[in-house]
Write a protein that holds these residues in place. Structure first.
Motif, mmCIF file in Angstrom:
data_model
loop_
_atom_site.group_PDB
_atom_site.id
_atom_site.type_symbol
_atom_site.label_atom_id
_atom_site.label_comp_id
_atom_site.label_asym_id
_atom_site.label_seq_id
_atom_site.Cartn_x
_atom_site.Cartn_y
_atom_site.Cartn_z
ATOM 1 N N PHE A 149 -0.285 -6.900 -5.800
ATOM 2 C CA PHE A 149 0.098 -5.888 -6.790
ATOM 3 C C PHE A 149 1.052 -6.489 -7.824
ATOM 4 C CE2 PHE A 149 3.349 -2.868 -8.185
ATOM 5 C CZ PHE A 149 2.560 -1.981 -8.896
ATOM 6 N N GLU A 150 2.042 -7.243 -7.375
ATOM 7 C CA GLU A 150 3.008 -7.863 -8.296
ATOM 8 C C GLU A 150 2.292 -8.820 -9.249
ATOM 9 O OE1 GLU A 150 6.031 -6.782 -8.609
ATOM 10 O OE2 GLU A 150 5.812 -5.454 -6.897
ATOM 11 N N ILE A 205 -0.873 -8.616 -10.215
ATOM 12 C CA ILE A 205 -1.638 -7.781 -11.150
ATOM 13 C C ILE A 205 -0.723 -7.256 -12.257
ATOM 14 C CG2 ILE A 205 -2.834 -5.552 -11.389
ATOM 15 C CD1 ILE A 205 -4.062 -6.129 -8.593
ATOM 16 N N TYR A 261 -3.194 1.526 -0.816
ATOM 17 C CA TYR A 261 -3.567 0.738 0.358
ATOM 18 C C TYR A 261 -3.105 1.478 1.610
ATOM 19 C CZ TYR A 261 1.274 -0.749 -0.373
ATOM 20 O OH TYR A 261 2.628 -0.772 -0.584
ATOM 21 N N HIS A 318 1.252 3.581 -1.846
ATOM 22 C CA HIS A 318 0.806 3.374 -3.225
ATOM 23 C C HIS A 318 1.949 2.896 -4.107
ATOM 24 C CE1 HIS A 318 2.504 7.408 -3.289
ATOM 25 N NE2 HIS A 318 2.698 7.222 -4.581
ATOM 26 N N LYS A 319 1.555 2.230 -5.161
ATOM 27 C CA LYS A 319 2.492 1.796 -6.196
ATOM 28 C C LYS A 319 1.891 2.208 -7.533
ATOM 29 C CE LYS A 319 4.363 -2.097 -3.631
ATOM 30 N NZ LYS A 319 5.728 -1.612 -3.534
ATOM 31 N N GLU A 376 0.940 -6.289 -1.229
ATOM 32 C CA GLU A 376 1.995 -5.957 -2.187
ATOM 33 C C GLU A 376 2.272 -7.121 -3.133
ATOM 34 O OE1 GLU A 376 5.154 -4.518 0.322
ATOM 35 O OE2 GLU A 376 4.293 -2.487 0.354
ATOM 36 N N ILE A 398 1.010 2.336 -11.482
ATOM 37 C CA ILE A 398 0.719 1.473 -12.620
ATOM 38 C C ILE A 398 0.899 2.358 -13.852
ATOM 39 C CG2 ILE A 398 -1.063 0.127 -13.797
ATOM 40 C CD1 ILE A 398 -2.267 -0.439 -11.017
ATOM 41 N N ASN A 410 -2.919 4.196 -9.711
ATOM 42 C CA ASN A 410 -2.158 3.851 -8.522
ATOM 43 C C ASN A 410 -2.855 2.728 -7.771
ATOM 44 O OD1 ASN A 410 0.003 6.098 -8.210
ATOM 45 N ND2 ASN A 410 -1.865 7.132 -8.826
ATOM 46 N N PHE A 411 -2.059 1.809 -7.325
ATOM 47 C CA PHE A 411 -2.496 0.725 -6.447
ATOM 48 C C PHE A 411 -2.322 1.283 -5.038
ATOM 49 C CE2 PHE A 411 -1.683 -3.069 -3.928
ATOM 50 C CZ PHE A 411 -2.562 -4.003 -4.442
ATOM 51 N N LEU A 470 -7.706 0.813 -6.871
ATOM 52 C CA LEU A 470 -7.024 1.315 -8.061
ATOM 53 C C LEU A 470 -7.577 2.702 -8.320
ATOM 54 C CD1 LEU A 470 -7.137 -1.892 -10.287
ATOM 55 C CD2 LEU A 470 -5.221 -1.032 -8.936
ATOM 56 N N PHE A 503 -7.350 -2.738 -0.947
ATOM 57 C CA PHE A 503 -6.657 -1.817 -1.840
ATOM 58 C C PHE A 503 -7.655 -1.217 -2.811
ATOM 59 C CE2 PHE A 503 -6.689 -5.738 -4.234
ATOM 60 C CZ PHE A 503 -6.918 -5.321 -5.537
#
Length: 182
Positions: A175-176, A178, A161, A44-45, A172, A47, A158-159, A32, A30
């Motif tokens: 990510f949680e 982090i 991957y 992406h997720k 994922e 932040i 954005n995270f 950032l 991944f």
């Protein structure tokens, strides 16, 4: 790392283009990234927003009073290389005020944040960074924020991957973790 001391972890600080390439090549799980990545190709997720600020040495006269962005133009500007997210964000903020990086007295391109911090501390120039990146230096007084009346930049990270990553569930979950630690 403290929860899983036997984990093998590699951290790379590169510009967006190199990190996207590393994702495609499977060299990293991944990245950032700021907002400028191919959303069609990557999952992406978000932040929450990070604040960009101007910083300098305590000995710089800009540290003592509120300034306008144009008041910084007589300074040596230290900035990242073309294609890096922080530089793109700075260039856009300057553009919005009818300014350009070339309007600064001098410019020094540096790819290493620690070198930039050291040079700022030595009153060689100023830079723009995410507040989070200099949190410790601001608290200790090693660096100070330049108070700016007309500069308020908040930018999401954005995270990112691969959409079809074989270990997507593990990525994922990371990510949680982090987000909880943030």
């Amino acid at each position: 790392m403290s929860r899983k001391p036997t984990a093998n972890i590699s951290i790379f600080v590169e510009n967006i283009h190199i990190l996207q390439e590393m994702l495609w090549e499977g060299k990293i799980d991944f990245a950032l990234l700021e907002d400028h990545f191919n959303r069609q190709e990557f999952a992406h997720k978000s932040i929450p927003n990070e604040e960009s600020i101007a910083i300098c040495s305590l000995g710089n006269n800009l540290a003592k009073k509120a300034n306008f962005l144009k008041d910084l133009l007589d300074q040596q500007l230290m900035l990242r290389e073309p294609g890096s997210g922080p530089r793109d964000i700075l260039e856009q903020a300057l553009y919005n005020q009818n300014l350009h990086i070339d309007d600064f007295t001098g410019r020094t391109q540096i790819t290493n944040m620690n070198v930039t911090k050291t040079l700022c501390h030595q009153n060689i120039g100023i830079t723009f960074v995410y507040r989070e990146a200099v949190k410790k230096e601001l608290v200790t007084g090693y660096l100070v924020e330049i108070p700016l009346v007309d500069f308020n930049i908040q930018h999401p990270f954005n995270f990112v991957y691969l959409k079809d990553a074989p270990d997507k569930q593990q990525i994922e979950s990371l990510f949680e973790t982090i987000m909880r630690l943030r």
